[in-house]
Design an enzyme around this catalytic site. Sequence first.
Site, PDB file in Angstrom:
ATOM      1  CG  ASP A 147      -0.473   0.068   2.327  1.00 38.74           C
ATOM      2  OD1 ASP A 147       0.631   0.143   2.295  1.00 38.74           O
ATOM      3  OD2 ASP A 147      -1.057   0.435   3.666  1.00 38.74           O
ATOM      4  CD  GLU A 148       4.460   2.551   3.286  1.00 37.74           C
ATOM      5  OE1 GLU A 148       5.213   3.389   2.916  1.00 37.74           O
ATOM      6  OE2 GLU A 148       4.226   1.610   3.933  1.00 37.74           O
TER       7      GLU A 148
HETATM    8 MG   LIG Z   1      -1.456   2.420   3.632  1.00 39.21          MG
END
Ligand SMILES: [Mg+2]
Length: 425
Positions: A147-148
């Site tokens: 998620d990055e």
């Molecule tokens: Mg996150």
Amino acid sequence: MMRSMIIHLDLDCFFASCERVHNSALNGKCVAVGGRGDPFIFDKNPAQGKKLMNLNSGAFVPSLFHAQYDNKEYFKDGDTLRGIITTASYEARAYGVKTAMSVHEALRLCPHLILLPPNHLLYHTMSHELMEFLATVVPVMEQYSIDEMFGDLRGWIADEDTDAFIRELQHQIMGQFKLPVSIGASCSKWIAKLATSAAKPYGTRVIRHDEIESFVKDISIGEFPGVGKALSAKMARYGIKTIGDAWRSENLIRSWGRAGHDLYQRLRGEDNEPVQSKRSRKGIGLSRSMDHPIEERDELYRRIHILVRHWSHTIMKLGVNPTTYAFSLGFDNGLSSKKQYTLYRLFNEHFLHHFSIEKFRELDIYPHSSIRYIGMSATKFTSHDPKSFDLLEIQNDTKMNKLTDVLTQIRDKYGMDIVRNGSEL
Ligand SMILES: [Mg+2]
């Protein structure tokens, strides 16, 4: 007009947000995704509990690991509630629910919490789709975790346009993916990442070069990416509590050798570490910890076959060809055995089943001890270029790769359990 910014994107409560994309009734509610040893994947009666989400019902819904379990049942083990919180929505965080907290504790703090079992294939797929979109907007993108992401705006967007650019990007991602994201920008990766943390949730923040010092000076040193508990404890012994303190301790930090030099440059935002698009995906792994260790070896290998089938499906869905495979077994006696292999084979499920079983048999060095943990991961992706693959195997692998392709399509349509390996039954 300088062009030197790096951006960092961090999706807000990503797993919970993915669940909301597919179930808008979860919007605005206290939601958390939790995980446990996942016993359901090993059900002997697999049709039950795995309901297929129709492809037409969402933009790109793949067949799911376990889409529709009764949510409460997933966390139950007899009368005991098992599992820990992986991601909590901001509404739930307001009640004190946070990552790594036990499900039991989370429900005590927030009794109306909607708890969901994890759906890793969904999260991986959404992350992958987002990366594909980002690659069309920013030429050099690096996937840093599920998620990055980092993006390099150097030579692409003028510095003074950075703020408008990341706000627009944030809106685009919300519009196209319904995923809330926070975006930071600065002249180095790690300062950009700190900027994102300061912007959360659903914010954007640009830290210009001349603003770095005032931005970082009061942030606690433990918040800096890569400074773990041990290092912050060491720094605290020298009176370094904030990043500002660290800036003033140049000689000390540089005296810690190469790692110290690198750290000091990073703390100043002067490391020049590039955004590495090639590291776009580090690996695809699957692992399961058992709440009840497995003694029976037949049952162990049945489960391994099931995990390999799900693993293979994920690899195919992402269209990559791994060349390094790692396997590990954790035993009830507290010991573990693991090994990694590099081989240039055109990916196919048939090969993966045989290879995995053979390697797990070699790793099973304490036959009298029960198995507590099974892990497998695939890394070092290469392109589907036959020239680089094992020539002795290529003909058969090509056939098998086509077959795996067909399997993937069938599973997308009818669900993961429609085609299983004979040894799973
Ligand atoms: Mg996150």
